[in-house]
Design a protein around this motif. Structure first.
Motif, short mmCIF file in Angstrom:
data_model
loop_
_atom_site.label_atom_id
_atom_site.label_comp_id
_atom_site.label_asym_id
_atom_site.label_seq_id
_atom_site.Cartn_x
_atom_site.Cartn_y
_atom_site.Cartn_z
N LEU A 142 40.07 37.15 44.91
CA LEU A 142 39.72 37.48 44.16
C LEU A 142 38.23 36.90 42.92
CD1 LEU A 142 42.41 39.52 42.01
CD2 LEU A 142 40.40 40.39 43.40
N LYS A 143 38.84 35.64 42.97
CA LYS A 143 37.22 34.84 41.94
C LYS A 143 36.03 34.25 43.07
CE LYS A 143 39.34 34.27 38.07
NZ LYS A 143 38.84 34.96 36.62
N ILE A 144 36.42 34.51 43.97
CA ILE A 144 35.47 34.76 44.56
C ILE A 144 34.70 35.45 45.41
CG2 ILE A 144 34.42 34.02 47.24
CD1 ILE A 144 35.56 31.12 46.22
N TYR A 145 35.24 36.92 45.48
CA TYR A 145 34.55 38.31 45.43
C TYR A 145 33.94 38.41 43.66
CZ TYR A 145 33.92 42.22 48.22
OH TYR A 145 33.08 43.14 48.81
N GLN A 146 34.62 37.88 42.86
CA GLN A 146 33.56 38.14 42.07
C GLN A 146 32.10 37.26 41.82
OE1 GLN A 146 36.93 37.46 38.82
NE2 GLN A 146 37.60 39.30 38.43
N LEU A 147 32.30 36.47 41.75
CA LEU A 147 30.86 35.27 43.25
C LEU A 147 29.99 36.41 43.62
CD1 LEU A 147 32.89 32.21 42.82
CD2 LEU A 147 31.07 32.82 40.84
N VAL A 148 30.23 37.07 44.44
CA VAL A 148 29.70 38.21 45.30
C VAL A 148 29.14 39.15 44.79
CG1 VAL A 148 29.85 38.94 46.91
CG2 VAL A 148 31.25 37.28 47.95
N GLN A 149 30.33 39.79 43.83
CA GLN A 149 29.32 41.00 42.96
C GLN A 149 28.48 40.55 42.00
OE1 GLN A 149 32.89 42.77 41.97
NE2 GLN A 149 32.11 44.56 42.85
N THR A 150 27.97 39.47 41.50
CA THR A 150 27.70 38.84 40.67
C THR A 150 26.16 38.81 40.83
OG1 THR A 150 28.60 36.84 39.93
CG2 THR A 150 29.33 38.76 38.53
N GLY A 151 26.57 38.26 42.26
CA GLY A 151 25.17 37.61 42.85
C GLY A 151 25.12 36.15 43.22
N ASP A 152 26.21 35.36 42.78
CA ASP A 152 26.47 33.66 42.61
C ASP A 152 26.13 33.17 44.08
OD1 ASP A 152 25.41 33.96 39.97
OD2 ASP A 152 27.91 34.37 39.80
N ILE A 153 26.61 33.62 45.14
CA ILE A 153 26.69 33.55 46.02
C ILE A 153 26.68 34.69 47.38
CG2 ILE A 153 28.55 32.01 45.71
CD1 ILE A 153 30.67 33.34 46.39
N GLN A 154 26.44 34.14 48.36
CA GLN A 154 26.08 35.58 48.93
C GLN A 154 27.38 35.35 50.42
OE1 GLN A 154 23.54 37.63 48.42
NE2 GLN A 154 23.27 38.02 50.78
N MET A 155 28.04 36.73 50.78
CA MET A 155 28.98 36.44 51.20
C MET A 155 28.39 36.46 53.19
SD MET A 155 32.11 36.48 51.63
CE MET A 155 32.68 37.27 50.03
N ASP A 156 28.76 36.06 54.00
CA ASP A 156 28.30 36.19 55.18
C ASP A 156 30.02 35.51 56.15
OD1 ASP A 156 28.40 33.59 55.83
OD2 ASP A 156 26.74 32.90 55.10
N MET A 157 29.76 35.61 57.22
CA MET A 157 30.79 35.46 57.93
C MET A 157 31.25 34.26 57.71
SD MET A 157 33.11 36.77 60.11
CE MET A 157 32.46 38.14 60.57
N ASP A 158 30.41 33.05 57.81
CA ASP A 158 30.87 31.35 57.90
C ASP A 158 31.46 31.26 56.61
OD1 ASP A 158 30.11 30.80 59.77
OD2 ASP A 158 27.32 30.01 59.08
N LEU A 159 30.94 32.10 55.68
CA LEU A 159 31.72 31.69 54.09
C LEU A 159 33.43 32.51 54.00
CD1 LEU A 159 31.85 30.66 51.09
CD2 LEU A 159 30.82 33.25 50.27
N MET A 160 33.38 33.67 54.97
CA MET A 160 34.76 34.34 55.10
C MET A 160 35.67 33.58 55.59
SD MET A 160 34.12 36.79 53.01
CE MET A 160 36.12 37.02 53.13
N THR A 161 35.57 33.07 56.94
CA THR A 161 35.91 31.92 57.77
C THR A 161 36.84 31.11 56.91
OG1 THR A 161 34.91 32.84 59.96
CG2 THR A 161 36.21 30.72 59.76
N GLU A 162 36.31 30.66 56.37
CA GLU A 162 36.03 29.34 54.96
C GLU A 162 37.02 29.71 54.11
OE1 GLU A 162 35.43 26.09 55.58
OE2 GLU A 162 34.93 26.18 57.93
N LEU A 163 36.66 31.06 53.48
CA LEU A 163 37.43 30.64 52.72
C LEU A 163 39.04 31.49 53.39
CD1 LEU A 163 38.22 31.79 49.72
CD2 LEU A 163 37.30 33.93 50.45
N GLU A 164 39.05 31.95 54.42
CA GLU A 164 40.31 31.90 54.05
C GLU A 164 41.27 31.24 54.81
OE1 GLU A 164 42.24 34.16 59.01
OE2 GLU A 164 40.12 34.81 58.13
N GLN A 165 40.32 29.91 55.48
CA GLN A 165 40.34 28.67 56.03
C GLN A 165 41.45 27.91 54.89
OE1 GLN A 165 42.25 28.19 59.39
NE2 GLN A 165 43.18 26.88 58.42
#
Length: 196
Positions: A158-181
């Motif tokens: 939730l905290k990471i996704y809130q950063l995505v919604q506010t535009g503080d970080i870009q969501m891409d496949m690499d980030l999602m893979t790292e976040l999952e890990q």
């Protein structure tokens, strides 16, 4: 093509969930929802007899969508694959709705939830509890209570996704893979080495 009435219903639902997310349930009023949906207040009361009924319908539709995603072949998967499945469901759910986080953060004891909504949460939690218990029994997942394990994973997501919604970080496949890990590393039993 949507009929005028189904279109109004959809506009009410969209306006409601956006306001509930932005302002919270208690600070949102039916007239506010009507104004954002560009319908009359009376139109809302033709569909819902109260704000509580409206939020419960929204919540139940949302929980049902998430649960349907989750339960496809979920119980048969190995523990690590099961976690990947749960994580992908979270990503899909939040990508499909800008306001999904409101529902993911909602407390099961919120005063406005009715018995049907609470039962749906219990069923979802039971499904996740079964998964975590399987992982604990196999020595793959830490022996913490399931609600603590859920809080660790969901809290980080939730905290990471809130950063995505506010535009503080870009969501891409690499980030999602790292976040999952990272989330998996937080709950797995580190002495267990045969699953990565």
């Amino acid at each position: 093509m949507l009929s005028a009435s189904s279109s109004k219903y959809d506009m009410i639902m969209k306006a409601s969930v956006s306001l509930f997310t932005e302002r919270g349930f208690d600070a949102t009023t039916i007239p506010m929802i009507a104004e954002r949906a560009r319908v009359g207040t009376g139109t809302i009361y033709r569909y819902f007899d109260s704000k509580e009924t409206l939020v419960n319908v929204l919540f139940q539709e949302s929980i049902q969508r998430f649960t349907e995603k989750l339960k496809q072949d979920f119980s048969e998967l190995p523990v690590r694959s099961g976690f990947h499945h749960v994580f992908c469901c979270l990503v899909q759910f939040t990508n499909e709705s800008d306001y999904a986080l409101f529902f993911l953060e909602m407390k099961k004891d919120a005063h406005y939830l009715n018995d049907t909504s609470r039962k749906m949460i219990e069923n979802l939690m039971h499904m996740l509890d079964d998964y975590f218990n399987k992982g604990k029994a196999e020595g793959v997942i830490r022996s913490l209570p399931s609600n603590v394990l859920i809080a660790i994973v969901l809290g980080a997501f939730l905290k990471i996704y809130q950063l995505v919604q506010t535009g503080d970080i870009q969501m891409d496949m690499d980030l999602m893979t790292e976040l999952e890990q990272c989330c998996w590393d937080a709950i797995k039993l580190h002495s267990f080495t045969s699953q990565k």
